[in-house]
Enzyme design. Structure first.
Site, PDB file in Angstrom:
ATOM      1  N   ARG A  24      13.248  -5.302   5.618  1.00 39.02           N
ATOM      2  CA  ARG A  24      11.883  -5.807   5.864  1.00 39.02           C
ATOM      3  C   ARG A  24      11.831  -6.702   7.093  1.00 39.02           C
ATOM      4  O   ARG A  24      11.123  -7.703   7.094  1.00 39.02           O
ATOM      5  CB  ARG A  24      11.339  -6.575   4.653  1.00 39.02           C
ATOM      6  CG  ARG A  24      11.022  -5.727   3.444  1.00 39.02           C
ATOM      7  CD  ARG A  24       9.641  -5.115   3.556  1.00 39.02           C
ATOM      8  NE  ARG A  24       9.494  -4.011   2.610  1.00 39.02           N
ATOM      9  CZ  ARG A  24       8.896  -4.109   1.441  1.00 39.02           C
ATOM     10  NH1 ARG A  24       8.372  -5.245   1.074  1.00 39.02           N
ATOM     11  NH2 ARG A  24       8.817  -3.060   0.659  1.00 39.02           N
ATOM     12  N   ARG A  28       5.186  -9.103   6.930  1.00 41.98           N
ATOM     13  CA  ARG A  28       4.163 -10.154   6.890  1.00 41.98           C
ATOM     14  C   ARG A  28       4.587 -11.523   7.382  1.00 41.98           C
ATOM     15  O   ARG A  28       3.766 -12.379   7.625  1.00 41.98           O
ATOM     16  CB  ARG A  28       3.623 -10.272   5.458  1.00 41.98           C
ATOM     17  CG  ARG A  28       2.730  -9.131   5.081  1.00 41.98           C
ATOM     18  CD  ARG A  28       2.583  -8.999   3.594  1.00 41.98           C
ATOM     19  NE  ARG A  28       3.871  -8.657   3.003  1.00 41.98           N
ATOM     20  CZ  ARG A  28       4.056  -8.394   1.721  1.00 41.98           C
ATOM     21  NH1 ARG A  28       3.048  -8.462   0.893  1.00 41.98           N
ATOM     22  NH2 ARG A  28       5.252  -8.071   1.269  1.00 41.98           N
ATOM     23  N   ARG A  37      -2.314  -6.074  11.008  1.00 38.16           N
ATOM     24  CA  ARG A  37      -2.803  -5.809   9.650  1.00 38.16           C
ATOM     25  C   ARG A  37      -4.251  -6.241   9.447  1.00 38.16           C
ATOM     26  O   ARG A  37      -4.920  -5.788   8.521  1.00 38.16           O
ATOM     27  CB  ARG A  37      -1.877  -6.462   8.619  1.00 38.16           C
ATOM     28  CG  ARG A  37      -0.622  -5.685   8.353  1.00 38.16           C
ATOM     29  CD  ARG A  37      -0.830  -4.451   7.465  1.00 38.16           C
ATOM     30  NE  ARG A  37      -0.843  -4.817   6.046  1.00 38.16           N
ATOM     31  CZ  ARG A  37      -1.897  -4.759   5.274  1.00 38.16           C
ATOM     32  NH1 ARG A  37      -3.055  -4.349   5.754  1.00 38.16           N
ATOM     33  NH2 ARG A  37      -1.820  -5.109   4.015  1.00 38.16           N
ATOM     34  N   ASP A  73       7.159   3.679   4.570  1.00 37.66           N
ATOM     35  CA  ASP A  73       7.319   3.183   3.205  1.00 37.66           C
ATOM     36  C   ASP A  73       7.966   4.254   2.348  1.00 37.66           C
ATOM     37  O   ASP A  73       7.735   5.448   2.567  1.00 37.66           O
ATOM     38  CB  ASP A  73       5.996   2.764   2.568  1.00 37.66           C
ATOM     39  CG  ASP A  73       6.266   1.902   1.349  1.00 37.66           C
ATOM     40  OD1 ASP A  73       6.421   0.680   1.508  1.00 37.66           O
ATOM     41  OD2 ASP A  73       6.394   2.453   0.236  1.00 37.66           O
ATOM     42  N   TYR A 150       8.240   4.189  -9.798  1.00 40.24           N
ATOM     43  CA  TYR A 150       6.861   4.044  -9.304  1.00 40.24           C
ATOM     44  C   TYR A 150       5.979   5.178  -9.814  1.00 40.24           C
ATOM     45  O   TYR A 150       4.830   4.955 -10.199  1.00 40.24           O
ATOM     46  CB  TYR A 150       6.824   3.979  -7.770  1.00 40.24           C
ATOM     47  CG  TYR A 150       7.292   2.640  -7.256  1.00 40.24           C
ATOM     48  CD1 TYR A 150       6.495   1.508  -7.401  1.00 40.24           C
ATOM     49  CD2 TYR A 150       8.536   2.489  -6.660  1.00 40.24           C
ATOM     50  CE1 TYR A 150       6.934   0.267  -6.960  1.00 40.24           C
ATOM     51  CE2 TYR A 150       8.978   1.252  -6.211  1.00 40.24           C
ATOM     52  CZ  TYR A 150       8.171   0.147  -6.371  1.00 40.24           C
ATOM     53  OH  TYR A 150       8.607  -1.081  -5.942  1.00 40.24           O
TER      54      TYR A 150
END
Ligand code: CP3
Length: 346
Positions: A24, A28, A37, A73, A150
């Site tokens: 990552r 963010r 974003r 992703d 998921y």
């Protein structure tokens, strides 16, 4: 390739300093990511090759990392399989209609990654042009257990109750599902390699929820099929968290380099994996939130335990958290390089 540290470490060859990259590393905690974003959703960033390239390059231009990782992703293959999803602000991924019955599994589709995920492959080509041989590019995909979790839970889970009840209650359907994931992921990784990635990482982020015996019975053969399909085309990394009790099984499933999280000292993990494989990870990502001295002492401890042996890749045990300060990440990368130059040449 100008900087071969990371590729050499993947192959357990000597390096001038320990290679560093961060899971990552794009995300963010970076102001320039947050600025993009404001204008685009996460899926837009993933689906637009120019935007995915911009985001991939953001950490490369700011932090002294020895590898770039494709911005994408691990859930992207779900949609062409017939499982559309979205990312919900503050909650994470949400699969529209999660798998709940064996009939749902029978309805899933296989697909051609060169068609349905051609935008990812286009991003890889653009990124490689932008990197221009400075550092290698890592491609990636999810491993069967993490993808199945998921698809079945519909989002994140703490106990994986639905996933495990399908696994125990309908083992044949479970194996069909994981076999399908393995074949799709194997093809997808080969397509990424053809498009130009230098290394691939298989993420089994949540597989530590299983016991070693269940890992062997329900997961190992499927993950093994993925590594067999990649078949030595490029170096491979096998990542998981919470896997301290079955690192030898992870190794058996495959990967030139095996990931270890912070729940086990690096030297103990490496002994379990075996020194004929590389090791990556180990630093607790929350150390980046604490005082710098404690962070750097944590890094020093990992370097000491690695002992300058070839095959060590410095990384966190899991991804960088959104509240992390960019300066701490920059300091950590610099520190690992400076300190390991001493260790490696000693
Ligand atoms: O820099 C990099 O590491 C590359 C980018 C990357 C992303 N996802 C972008 C992303 C990678 C390697 C992934 C893989 C991924 N995706 C994993 C495996 C890695 C891991 O952390 O265990 C998993 C489990 C996913 C699924 C996923 N994607 C979740 C659970 C979430 C929400 C949780 C969260 O962190 O908010 C995402 C969203 C996601 N994928 C973000 C990023 C940068 C969050 C960013 C945003 O909302 O803008």
């Amino acid at each position: 390739m100008t900087n071969t540290r990371f590729l050499n470490a993947c192959r357990r060859l000597p390096v001038d300093a320990t290679p560093v990259w961060f899971m990552r590393q794009a995300g963010r905690y970076m102001p320039e990511y947050m600025a993009l974003r404001q204008k685009h959703s996460l899926l837009e960033l993933c689906r637009n090759p120019e935007l995915a390239t911009t985001v991939t390059m953001q950490p490369v231009n700011r932090i002294d990392v020895d590898a770039a990782i494709l911005f994408s992703d691990l859930l992207l293959p779900l949609e062409p399989m017939g499982l559309p999803f979205d990312f919900i602000k503050g909650e994470g991924p949400q699969i529209e209609t999660p798998i709940r019955t064996t009939a749902d599994i029978d309805r899933l589709k296989t697909f051609e990654p060169r068609e349905s995920l051609s935008h990812v492959l286009a991003a890889i080509r653009l990124i490689q042009r932008e990197l221009d041989g400075r550092i290698p590019l890592i491609g990636f995909a999810g491993a069967p257990f993490t993808l199945a979790s998921y698809a079945i839970e519909g989002g994140h889970s703490n106990n994986f109750a639905l996933t495990k009840s399908l696994m125990y209650g309908h083992p044949d359907a479970w194996h069909r599902l994981c076999g399908l994931f393995a074949s799709i992921v194997g093809d997808y990784l080969v397509a990424q390699i053809e498009a130009g990635v230098d290394v691939v990482q298989v993420f089994d982020s949540w597989v530590g929820a299983l016991s070693p015996a269940d890992y062997r019975e329900f997961v190992l053969p499927h993950t093994q099929a993925i590594f067999a399909r990649v078949g030595g085309r490029v170096p491979t990394i096998h990542f998981g968290t919470g896997t301290s009790t079955f690192l030898p099984e992870l190794r058996e499933a495959g990967g030139d380099v095996i990931g270890a999280d912070w729940r086990i000292p690096l030297d103990d993990a490496w002994d379990l994996i075996g020194h004929d494989r590389g090791i990556q990870g180990n630093l607790d990502p929350t150390l980046l939130l604490g005082p710098t001295e404690r962070l750097l002492a944590g890094a020093d401890d990992i370097l000491r335990r690695a002992g300058g042996r070839p095959g060590h890749i410095f990384n966190l045990g899991h991804g960088i958290l959104p509240m992390t300060s960019l300066e701490q990440v920059q300091r950590l990368a610099e520190h690992v390089h400076t300190q390991s130059r001493v260790t490696v040449s000693a």
